[in-house]
Write a protein that holds these residues in place. Structure first.
Motif, short mmCIF file in Angstrom:
data_model
loop_
_atom_site.label_atom_id
_atom_site.label_comp_id
_atom_site.label_asym_id
_atom_site.label_seq_id
_atom_site.Cartn_x
_atom_site.Cartn_y
_atom_site.Cartn_z
N ILE A 98 -7.24 -1.47 -2.27
CA ILE A 98 -7.89 -1.26 -3.57
C ILE A 98 -8.02 0.23 -3.84
O ILE A 98 -8.46 1.00 -2.99
N ASN A 99 -7.62 0.63 -5.04
CA ASN A 99 -7.79 2.01 -5.52
C ASN A 99 -7.18 3.05 -4.58
O ASN A 99 -7.74 4.13 -4.38
N LYS A 100 -6.01 2.72 -4.00
CA LYS A 100 -5.36 3.67 -3.11
C LYS A 100 -3.95 4.02 -3.56
O LYS A 100 -3.59 5.19 -3.68
N TYR A 101 -3.14 2.99 -3.77
CA TYR A 101 -1.72 3.22 -3.98
C TYR A 101 -1.23 2.53 -5.26
O TYR A 101 -1.87 1.62 -5.76
N GLN A 102 -0.07 2.99 -5.72
CA GLN A 102 0.67 2.23 -6.71
C GLN A 102 1.64 1.32 -5.98
O GLN A 102 2.26 1.72 -4.99
N TYR A 103 1.74 0.08 -6.45
CA TYR A 103 2.61 -0.91 -5.82
C TYR A 103 3.67 -1.39 -6.79
O TYR A 103 3.41 -1.56 -7.99
N LEU A 104 4.86 -1.63 -6.25
CA LEU A 104 5.85 -2.42 -6.99
C LEU A 104 5.60 -3.88 -6.62
O LEU A 104 5.57 -4.23 -5.44
N ILE A 105 5.42 -4.72 -7.62
CA ILE A 105 5.10 -6.12 -7.42
C ILE A 105 6.18 -6.97 -8.09
O ILE A 105 6.56 -6.72 -9.24
N THR A 106 6.67 -7.99 -7.39
CA THR A 106 7.54 -8.99 -7.98
C THR A 106 6.89 -10.35 -7.81
O THR A 106 6.14 -10.58 -6.85
N PHE A 121 9.14 -9.42 -2.96
CA PHE A 121 9.33 -8.01 -2.63
C PHE A 121 8.16 -7.23 -3.23
O PHE A 121 8.09 -7.02 -4.44
N ASN A 122 7.23 -6.81 -2.38
CA ASN A 122 6.08 -6.02 -2.78
C ASN A 122 6.01 -4.80 -1.87
O ASN A 122 6.00 -4.94 -0.65
N GLU A 123 5.95 -3.61 -2.46
CA GLU A 123 5.98 -2.40 -1.65
C GLU A 123 5.22 -1.28 -2.34
O GLU A 123 5.17 -1.22 -3.57
N ARG A 124 4.63 -0.40 -1.53
CA ARG A 124 4.02 0.80 -2.09
C ARG A 124 5.11 1.66 -2.74
O ARG A 124 6.19 1.84 -2.18
N TRP A 125 4.83 2.15 -3.93
CA TRP A 125 5.83 2.84 -4.72
C TRP A 125 6.42 4.04 -4.00
O TRP A 125 7.64 4.28 -4.05
N GLU A 126 5.58 4.80 -3.31
CA GLU A 126 6.09 6.02 -2.67
C GLU A 126 6.97 5.72 -1.47
O GLU A 126 7.69 6.61 -0.98
#
Length: 212
Positions: A98-106, A121-126
């Motif tokens: 929560i309130n840490k990272y941007q995620y790519l979510i499918t 496929f879910n991963e932290r954007w960076e």
């Protein structure tokens, strides 16, 4: 310790292990392009809240999100406010910070709600490679008519002109591998598909279906 007690303990332990194994979430490996093409929604978000809902035999987590960008799914949901997943990881539920990272979510849309899990496929954007980000932005959609064919054991062959041979499972001990992180399977002339990596004007190359 009596032999019958030892035997009983071992049998009990074996049953527990079998139960845990059958109860665990199991997912097949998937190239990010397949995840993109087979998902209803592909979105970049920041998780800003979490609630546990008891709306069935198993709990459901509802994540409140701040939508950063939508790459696919405008026809399904124009603006995503919540993402739903199982509370239990054994049921393929996924945990987000929560309130840490941007995620790519499918994920998939059901009854107007976005659902995702460990098999998506879910991963932290960076953590995504530059090529994966370019794929999500525009390249992967160019290959949704192609088929990425996994190769688990040699020999492996393509059987149609729209296939790209995916060999990460042979050359890497961990996922994701090099093809997953750097290549997209793109449809070329006359319906043929091949691996493509575009980095710069000097480093644009189209390779055949068996390389890398």
């Amino acid at each position: 310790m009596k032999p019958c007690f030892v035997l009983g303990f071992l049998l009990f332990s074996l049953v527990c292990l079998m139960y845990q194994a059958s109860d665990a979430c199991s997912c097949a490996m998937s190239h990010p392009q397949d995840a993109y093409c087979h998902s209803d929604i592909v979105i970049r978000v920041k998780i800003v809240g979490k609630n546990l809902l008891n709306d069935g035999p198993f709990g459901t987590l509802r994540y409140t999100v701040k939508q950063m960008k939508m790459y696919k799914g405008f026809d399904k949901i124009q603006h995503v406010q919540h993402i739903y997943t199982h509370d239990s990881e054994s049921m393929c539920g996924v945990k987000f910070d929560i309130n840490k990272y941007q995620y790519l979510i499918t994920g998939r849309v059901h009854d107007g709600k976005l659902y995702t899990g460990l098999c998506n496929f879910n991963e932290r954007w960076e953590r995504l490679s530059l090529e994966q980000k370019k794929g999500i932005n525009h390249r992967y959609q160019l290959g949704c008519n192609c088929r990425i064919k996994p190769c688990h054991y040699l020999p492996c062959f393509v059987t149609s002109k729209n296939e790209c041979l995916w060999t990460d499972m042979l050359s890497h001990f961990s996922f994701p591998g090099y093809q997953s992180r750097h290549y997209a399977c793109i449809q070329q002339k006359e319906g043929y598909c091949s691996w493509y990596r575009g980095v710069s004007a000097r480093d644009k190359l189209i390779i055949n279906t068996t390389d890398p």
